[in-house]
Design a protein around this motif. Structure first.
Motif, PDB file in Angstrom:
ATOM      1  N   GLU A 158       0.830  -1.214   0.000  1.00  0.00           N
ATOM      2  CA  GLU A 158       0.000   0.000   0.000  1.00  0.00           C
ATOM      3  C   GLU A 158       0.861   1.260   0.000  1.00  0.00           C
ATOM      4  N   LYS A 159       1.896   1.268   0.850  1.00  0.00           N
ATOM      5  CA  LYS A 159       2.817   2.404   0.860  1.00  0.00           C
ATOM      6  C   LYS A 159       3.512   2.552  -0.483  1.00  0.00           C
ATOM      7  N   ALA A 160       3.892   1.416  -1.074  1.00  0.00           N
ATOM      8  CA  ALA A 160       4.586   1.442  -2.365  1.00  0.00           C
ATOM      9  C   ALA A 160       3.701   2.035  -3.455  1.00  0.00           C
ATOM     10  N   LEU A 161       2.476   1.555  -3.536  1.00  0.00           N
ATOM     11  CA  LEU A 161       1.569   2.036  -4.578  1.00  0.00           C
ATOM     12  C   LEU A 161       1.252   3.510  -4.382  1.00  0.00           C
ATOM     13  N   LEU A 162       0.998   3.908  -3.153  1.00  0.00           N
ATOM     14  CA  LEU A 162       0.682   5.314  -2.882  1.00  0.00           C
ATOM     15  C   LEU A 162       1.887   6.205  -3.197  1.00  0.00           C
ATOM     16  N   SER A 163       3.080   5.753  -2.863  1.00  0.00           N
ATOM     17  CA  SER A 163       4.289   6.525  -3.174  1.00  0.00           C
ATOM     18  C   SER A 163       4.462   6.672  -4.681  1.00  0.00           C
ATOM     19  N   PHE A 164       4.224   5.589  -5.425  1.00  0.00           N
ATOM     20  CA  PHE A 164       4.325   5.643  -6.886  1.00  0.00           C
ATOM     21  C   PHE A 164       3.340   6.666  -7.449  1.00  0.00           C
ATOM     22  N   ILE A 165       2.100   6.593  -6.996  1.00  0.00           N
ATOM     23  CA  ILE A 165       1.067   7.501  -7.482  1.00  0.00           C
ATOM     24  C   ILE A 165       1.446   8.955  -7.202  1.00  0.00           C
ATOM     25  N   ASN A 166       1.892   9.221  -5.992  1.00  0.00           N
ATOM     26  CA  ASN A 166       2.225  10.594  -5.612  1.00  0.00           C
ATOM     27  C   ASN A 166       3.406  11.136  -6.402  1.00  0.00           C
ATOM     28  N   LYS A 167       4.397  10.287  -6.688  1.00  0.00           N
ATOM     29  CA  LYS A 167       5.593  10.755  -7.384  1.00  0.00           C
ATOM     30  C   LYS A 167       5.341  11.058  -8.859  1.00  0.00           C
TER      31      LYS A 167
ATOM     32  N   ASN B 164      -7.551   8.215  -4.910  1.00  0.00           N
ATOM     33  CA  ASN B 164      -6.959   8.209  -6.252  1.00  0.00           C
ATOM     34  C   ASN B 164      -7.746   7.288  -7.182  1.00  0.00           C
ATOM     35  N   ILE B 165      -7.894   7.693  -8.420  1.00  0.00           N
ATOM     36  CA  ILE B 165      -8.484   6.825  -9.429  1.00  0.00           C
ATOM     37  C   ILE B 165      -7.382   5.946 -10.003  1.00  0.00           C
ATOM     38  N   VAL B 166      -7.530   4.640  -9.851  1.00  0.00           N
ATOM     39  CA  VAL B 166      -6.529   3.686 -10.327  1.00  0.00           C
ATOM     40  C   VAL B 166      -7.167   2.800 -11.388  1.00  0.00           C
ATOM     41  N   LYS B 167      -6.500   2.679 -12.527  1.00  0.00           N
ATOM     42  CA  LYS B 167      -6.988   1.838 -13.622  1.00  0.00           C
ATOM     43  C   LYS B 167      -6.540   0.387 -13.404  1.00  0.00           C
ATOM     44  N   VAL B 168      -7.485  -0.543 -13.592  1.00  0.00           N
ATOM     45  CA  VAL B 168      -7.230  -1.964 -13.344  1.00  0.00           C
ATOM     46  C   VAL B 168      -7.906  -2.805 -14.432  1.00  0.00           C
ATOM     47  N   PRO B 169      -7.504  -4.071 -14.596  1.00  0.00           N
ATOM     48  CA  PRO B 169      -8.170  -4.946 -15.557  1.00  0.00           C
ATOM     49  C   PRO B 169      -9.572  -5.304 -15.072  1.00  0.00           C
ATOM     50  N   PRO B 170     -10.460  -5.735 -15.978  1.00  0.00           N
ATOM     51  CA  PRO B 170     -11.775  -6.221 -15.555  1.00  0.00           C
ATOM     52  C   PRO B 170     -11.642  -7.371 -14.567  1.00  0.00           C
ATOM     53  N   LEU B 171     -12.492  -7.375 -13.549  1.00  0.00           N
ATOM     54  CA  LEU B 171     -12.406  -8.402 -12.507  1.00  0.00           C
ATOM     55  C   LEU B 171     -12.681  -9.787 -13.071  1.00  0.00           C
ATOM     56  N   GLU B 172     -13.627  -9.894 -13.998  1.00  0.00           N
ATOM     57  CA  GLU B 172     -13.944 -11.195 -14.603  1.00  0.00           C
ATOM     58  C   GLU B 172     -12.723 -11.762 -15.323  1.00  0.00           C
TER      59      GLU B 172
END
Length: 225
Positions: free
Chosen positions: A77-86, A192-200
């Motif tokens: 979680e810290k890693a992803l948030l740090s990436f997004i912020n940077k 934050n809006i994060v783009k992800v693949p379809p769950l199915e």
């Protein structure tokens, strides 16, 4: 664990010696080769900023391997948030896949790293922004599943994969290929809006890979939506 660096005619070698026995399976899973009792990964010469990358690797490698072996808590979680912020303000096209794409939906799985998909047009920006966190250089991986690949350590390991190849969607779509990229969904996570693949699609992929714990977690989530 001891880390050193060597060179031969064509390559720079990242060498790991005097490692605990429990590191063996972790290093093997990350494509390190066992040579004369040491684990080795080779990179081509003339890599940009290689001295800084070596220093980053020495600083972060042990923590990275401990997390990847679940010997320490994975700080995804810290890693992803740090990436997004940077990357804010840099106009970088990216999306999240793998286990973290499930976690941010609220599905309980255990990531060992963060999988980020990107466009190769942004490699220069990524190198500049994350120069103090690149632990495996971003290099051409043409002939593999993506065109370029590299690794950051920023609280946790972050895999950077650029330009997935068309063949990864044959005979069925993967969760990191062009099909997923063209059918992307958006999830609100920590503001934050994060783009992800379809769950199915992720459900289908995990069934195919026989990751039955993830299949059950996704199915349970879908039942309770």
């Amino acid at each position: 664990m001891n880390i050193s660096f060597k060179e031969n005619e064509n390559n720079i070698l990242f060498v790991i010696s005097e490692y605990p026995n429990e590191y063996k399976s972790i290093l093997e899973s990350q494509y390190y080769s066992l040579e004369h009792g040491n684990f080795v990964k080779k990179y081509p010469k003339n890599i940009d900023n290689i001295d800084n990358i070596k220093m980053n690797f020495k600083n972060y490698a042990e923590e990275m391997f401990l997390q990847m072996g679940y010997l320490k808590e994975v700080q995804w979680e810290k890693a992803l948030l740090s990436f997004i912020n940077k990357i804010k303000g840099y106009d970088i096209d990216w999306w999240l896949t793998g286990s973290c794409a499930l976690c941010i939906r609220g599905i309980s799985v255990m990531p060992h790293d963060v999988d980020i998909m990107l466009n190769s047009k942004d490699i220069g920006k990524i190198k500049n922004i994350f120069s103090d966190f690149i632990v495996e250089p971003i290099i051409s991986s043409k002939g593999w599943v993506v065109d370029y690949f590299g690794v950051l350590f920023l609280n946790a390991r972050i895999d950077l994969a650029f330009d997935p190849q068309d063949f990864v969607d044959k005979p069925e779509p993967s969760d990191f290929g062009p099909y997923a990229r063209n059918h992307i969904e958006s999830v609100l996570w920590n503001g934050n809006i994060v783009k992800v693949p379809p769950l199915e699609l992720q459900l289908q992929v995990n069934r195919k890979r026989k990751r039955y714990d993830r299949v059950k977690a996704i199915e349970d989530y879908l039942k309770n939506k």
